[in-house]
Design a protein around this motif. Sequence first.
Motif, mmCIF file in Angstrom:
data_model
loop_
_atom_site.group_PDB
_atom_site.id
_atom_site.type_symbol
_atom_site.label_atom_id
_atom_site.label_comp_id
_atom_site.label_asym_id
_atom_site.label_seq_id
_atom_site.Cartn_x
_atom_site.Cartn_y
_atom_site.Cartn_z
ATOM 1 N N LYS A 137 -27.494 2.927 -68.456
ATOM 2 C CA LYS A 137 -27.973 4.238 -68.914
ATOM 3 C C LYS A 137 -29.470 4.130 -69.216
ATOM 4 C CE LYS A 137 -25.047 4.723 -72.396
ATOM 5 N NZ LYS A 137 -24.596 5.361 -73.634
ATOM 6 N N THR A 138 -30.214 5.199 -69.021
ATOM 7 C CA THR A 138 -31.654 5.120 -69.283
ATOM 8 C C THR A 138 -32.070 5.901 -70.527
ATOM 9 O OG1 THR A 138 -31.968 6.910 -67.715
ATOM 10 C CG2 THR A 138 -32.357 4.684 -66.906
ATOM 11 N N SER A 139 -31.161 6.687 -71.100
ATOM 12 C CA SER A 139 -31.549 7.313 -72.372
ATOM 13 C C SER A 139 -30.400 7.233 -73.377
ATOM 14 C CB SER A 139 -31.990 8.758 -72.146
ATOM 15 O OG SER A 139 -30.884 9.575 -71.885
ATOM 16 N N TYR A 140 -30.767 7.133 -74.646
ATOM 17 C CA TYR A 140 -29.800 6.897 -75.727
ATOM 18 C C TYR A 140 -30.147 7.773 -76.922
ATOM 19 C CZ TYR A 140 -29.011 2.728 -72.907
ATOM 20 O OH TYR A 140 -28.740 1.878 -71.863
ATOM 21 N N SER A 141 -29.170 7.976 -77.830
ATOM 22 C CA SER A 141 -29.512 8.747 -79.034
ATOM 23 C C SER A 141 -29.812 7.873 -80.246
ATOM 24 C CB SER A 141 -28.420 9.756 -79.388
ATOM 25 O OG SER A 141 -27.322 9.696 -78.566
ATOM 26 N N SER A 142 -29.543 6.586 -80.168
ATOM 27 C CA SER A 142 -29.881 5.732 -81.315
ATOM 28 C C SER A 142 -30.072 4.279 -80.885
ATOM 29 C CB SER A 142 -28.773 5.821 -82.370
ATOM 30 O OG SER A 142 -27.570 5.294 -81.844
ATOM 31 N N VAL A 143 -30.478 3.463 -81.856
ATOM 32 C CA VAL A 143 -30.697 2.038 -81.609
ATOM 33 C C VAL A 143 -29.766 1.242 -82.508
ATOM 34 C CG1 VAL A 143 -32.366 0.140 -81.715
ATOM 35 C CG2 VAL A 143 -33.143 2.444 -81.113
ATOM 36 N N LEU A 144 -29.159 0.211 -81.962
ATOM 37 C CA LEU A 144 -28.366 -0.710 -82.759
ATOM 38 C C LEU A 144 -29.087 -2.054 -82.713
ATOM 39 C CD1 LEU A 144 -25.799 -1.482 -84.327
ATOM 40 C CD2 LEU A 144 -24.628 -1.754 -82.162
ATOM 41 N N ALA A 145 -29.606 -2.491 -83.863
ATOM 42 C CA ALA A 145 -30.396 -3.722 -83.896
ATOM 43 C C ALA A 145 -29.628 -4.856 -84.561
ATOM 44 C CB ALA A 145 -31.701 -3.471 -84.656
ATOM 45 N N LEU A 146 -29.790 -6.055 -84.034
ATOM 46 C CA LEU A 146 -29.113 -7.230 -84.583
ATOM 47 C C LEU A 146 -30.094 -8.366 -84.810
ATOM 48 C CD1 LEU A 146 -26.320 -6.217 -82.956
ATOM 49 C CD2 LEU A 146 -25.777 -8.582 -83.361
ATOM 50 N N ASP A 147 -29.942 -9.025 -85.930
ATOM 51 C CA ASP A 147 -30.775 -10.202 -86.195
ATOM 52 C C ASP A 147 -29.872 -11.365 -86.596
ATOM 53 O OD1 ASP A 147 -33.041 -11.730 -86.505
ATOM 54 O OD2 ASP A 147 -33.408 -11.095 -88.563
ATOM 55 N N VAL A 148 -30.382 -12.556 -86.431
ATOM 56 C CA VAL A 148 -29.641 -13.733 -86.870
ATOM 57 C C VAL A 148 -29.505 -13.672 -88.387
ATOM 58 C CG1 VAL A 148 -29.592 -16.232 -86.876
ATOM 59 C CG2 VAL A 148 -30.828 -15.015 -85.100
ATOM 60 N N GLY A 149 -28.304 -13.896 -88.864
ATOM 61 C CA GLY A 149 -28.105 -13.846 -90.305
ATOM 62 C C GLY A 149 -28.239 -15.198 -90.970
ATOM 63 N N GLU A 150 -28.382 -15.157 -92.276
ATOM 64 C CA GLU A 150 -28.468 -16.383 -93.054
ATOM 65 C C GLU A 150 -27.067 -16.851 -93.430
ATOM 66 O OE1 GLU A 150 -30.986 -19.131 -95.288
ATOM 67 O OE2 GLU A 150 -31.438 -17.607 -93.809
ATOM 68 N N LYS A 151 -26.274 -15.894 -93.905
ATOM 69 C CA LYS A 151 -24.926 -16.218 -94.352
ATOM 70 C C LYS A 151 -23.866 -15.806 -93.344
ATOM 71 C CE LYS A 151 -25.226 -16.252 -99.242
ATOM 72 N NZ LYS A 151 -24.576 -15.759 -100.444
ATOM 73 N N VAL A 152 -24.262 -14.936 -92.445
ATOM 74 C CA VAL A 152 -23.346 -14.441 -91.425
ATOM 75 C C VAL A 152 -23.975 -14.762 -90.074
ATOM 76 C CG1 VAL A 152 -22.387 -12.588 -92.815
ATOM 77 C CG2 VAL A 152 -24.473 -12.185 -91.529
ATOM 78 N N ILE A 153 -23.209 -14.611 -88.998
ATOM 79 C CA ILE A 153 -23.819 -14.904 -87.695
ATOM 80 C C ILE A 153 -24.909 -13.894 -87.396
ATOM 81 C CG2 ILE A 153 -23.459 -15.029 -85.213
ATOM 82 C CD1 ILE A 153 -20.725 -15.870 -85.647
ATOM 83 N N ALA A 154 -24.607 -12.645 -87.686
ATOM 84 C CA ALA A 154 -25.577 -11.616 -87.381
ATOM 85 C C ALA A 154 -25.486 -10.469 -88.376
ATOM 86 C CB ALA A 154 -25.345 -11.093 -85.969
ATOM 87 N N ALA A 155 -26.637 -9.847 -88.618
ATOM 88 C CA ALA A 155 -26.683 -8.634 -89.420
ATOM 89 C C ALA A 155 -27.111 -7.534 -88.473
ATOM 90 C CB ALA A 155 -27.686 -8.784 -90.549
ATOM 91 N N TYR A 215 -16.788 -5.648 -81.012
ATOM 92 C CA TYR A 215 -17.022 -4.643 -82.042
ATOM 93 C C TYR A 215 -18.403 -4.001 -81.882
ATOM 94 C CZ TYR A 215 -18.014 -2.754 -86.683
ATOM 95 O OH TYR A 215 -18.383 -1.937 -87.703
ATOM 96 N N ILE A 216 -19.410 -4.846 -81.687
ATOM 97 C CA ILE A 216 -20.786 -4.365 -81.537
ATOM 98 C C ILE A 216 -20.930 -3.411 -80.351
ATOM 99 C CG2 ILE A 216 -23.075 -5.200 -80.708
ATOM 100 C CD1 ILE A 216 -22.824 -5.365 -83.669
ATOM 101 N N VAL A 217 -20.354 -3.815 -79.225
ATOM 102 C CA VAL A 217 -20.485 -2.994 -78.025
ATOM 103 C C VAL A 217 -19.729 -1.664 -78.188
ATOM 104 C CG1 VAL A 217 -19.962 -2.893 -75.547
ATOM 105 C CG2 VAL A 217 -20.971 -4.944 -76.521
ATOM 106 N N GLU A 218 -18.586 -1.703 -78.851
ATOM 107 C CA GLU A 218 -17.849 -0.466 -79.097
ATOM 108 C C GLU A 218 -18.628 0.464 -80.035
ATOM 109 O OE1 GLU A 218 -13.310 -2.112 -78.373
ATOM 110 O OE2 GLU A 218 -13.980 -1.715 -80.418
ATOM 111 N N LEU A 219 -19.283 -0.140 -81.013
ATOM 112 C CA LEU A 219 -20.102 0.629 -81.953
ATOM 113 C C LEU A 219 -21.269 1.300 -81.211
ATOM 114 C CD1 LEU A 219 -20.133 1.052 -85.071
ATOM 115 C CD2 LEU A 219 -21.845 -0.757 -85.179
ATOM 116 N N ALA A 220 -21.874 0.538 -80.311
ATOM 117 C CA ALA A 220 -22.990 1.076 -79.523
ATOM 118 C C ALA A 220 -22.506 2.197 -78.607
ATOM 119 C CB ALA A 220 -23.634 -0.036 -78.700
ATOM 120 N N GLU A 221 -21.314 2.024 -78.074
ATOM 121 C CA GLU A 221 -20.765 3.031 -77.182
ATOM 122 C C GLU A 221 -20.499 4.334 -77.952
ATOM 123 O OE1 GLU A 221 -16.933 2.082 -75.514
ATOM 124 O OE2 GLU A 221 -17.494 2.911 -73.567
ATOM 125 N N LYS A 222 -19.897 4.173 -79.149
ATOM 126 C CA LYS A 222 -19.543 5.335 -79.971
ATOM 127 C C LYS A 222 -20.780 6.112 -80.413
ATOM 128 C CE LYS A 222 -16.807 3.878 -83.203
ATOM 129 N NZ LYS A 222 -16.018 3.534 -84.345
#
Length: 348
Positions: A137-155, A215-222
């Motif tokens: 897809k070339t256009s989206y309505s939002s951004v889902l950002a992920l960073d490496v977490g300290e206590k979790v794998i990702a935030a 989970y992440i990809v489903e969240l992005a899809e939704k």
Amino acid sequence: MLISKTLKCKVLSPTQKKWELLNQEYTNFQIYVRSGKNFGIYSLTKANFDFVYKNKARKKKQPMPLHNQSTKFKITGSKLTPYWFRIPVKGKRGGIWLPIKPHENIDSSWEIREAKVFKRKKDFWIYITIRKEVELKTSYSSVLALDVGEKVIAAAVLSSVRKPIFLGREVRGIRRHHAWLRKRLQERELFKKLKEMRSKEKRRVELVLHEVSKYIVELAEKNDSIIVLGDLKGIRKQDKGKRFNRIINSFPFSKLSFFIEYKAHLKGIAVVKVREDYTSKTCNRCGEEGKRVRQGLFKCSHCKYQANADFNGAMNILKRSWEHIFQDGAVAFSPEPPMTEKTRAEAH
Ligand SMILES: [Zn+2]
């Protein structure tokens, strides 16, 4: 965009005749690998092997490589299994059709590429490379950002919600539990058991990574989001030190990135990577340098902002994504990302 993967298929109880033909071909192939003597291998298989192993030392055992022009795949209404794979064998025109059971179901939109045949005990396995073209897809309505977490794998953080989502918390527990187990086994010199535990740990962590990426990809899809990930390669050169080593060694973020990218592309969702360096030290509100004051808390000395450190990191990734994907106030993505300072410098 072309995506590909390996389909792991077990050959389901073929007829005695077929099993013998397959076994004969496989045995002859292994003799050829070891000794160079050819007692009868399908010509394209031999040529394929010779080409790949031209300058390599030959090992004891090799999977038998099948050229994609010599195989055929079909999906049928058969009761035993819908999936059938035709492989070539010397001395049988048209090869043999084998019933196979892949590790996951596929449809006919995939293109079949090369395959490899393995034998484990009396069972045969065929690993088939499959690929297909997907349109992102070339256009989206939002951004889902992920960073490496300290206590979790990702935030993660969604631009439309801006609340933290912490992922893969359980991995830390799995790691700790297994570290404890390893120590006990080492003390008792139970090395075989130790090896078993290592692969068990790996499987458990991988299972979590699959769940998290799904989970992440489903969240992005939704939410109709484009996905932005912190790129660990960015910190490889610049931010060496404790944090760097800990992330690379203990947190399987790059594996998670790989899973996310793959699953997102399957659904036509683009994944953008942005520099990850300093996201843990920068205040996402004012951009000044801040500190992790105690476990998991980030504090900015400049504007007094306080937040969970992992959330602050994800917010920084979200902010960095602006320059990559926002065009005229809308979230847009072009397969050729705009030049950043770094790529511009490299281009000169
Ligand atoms: Zn600040």
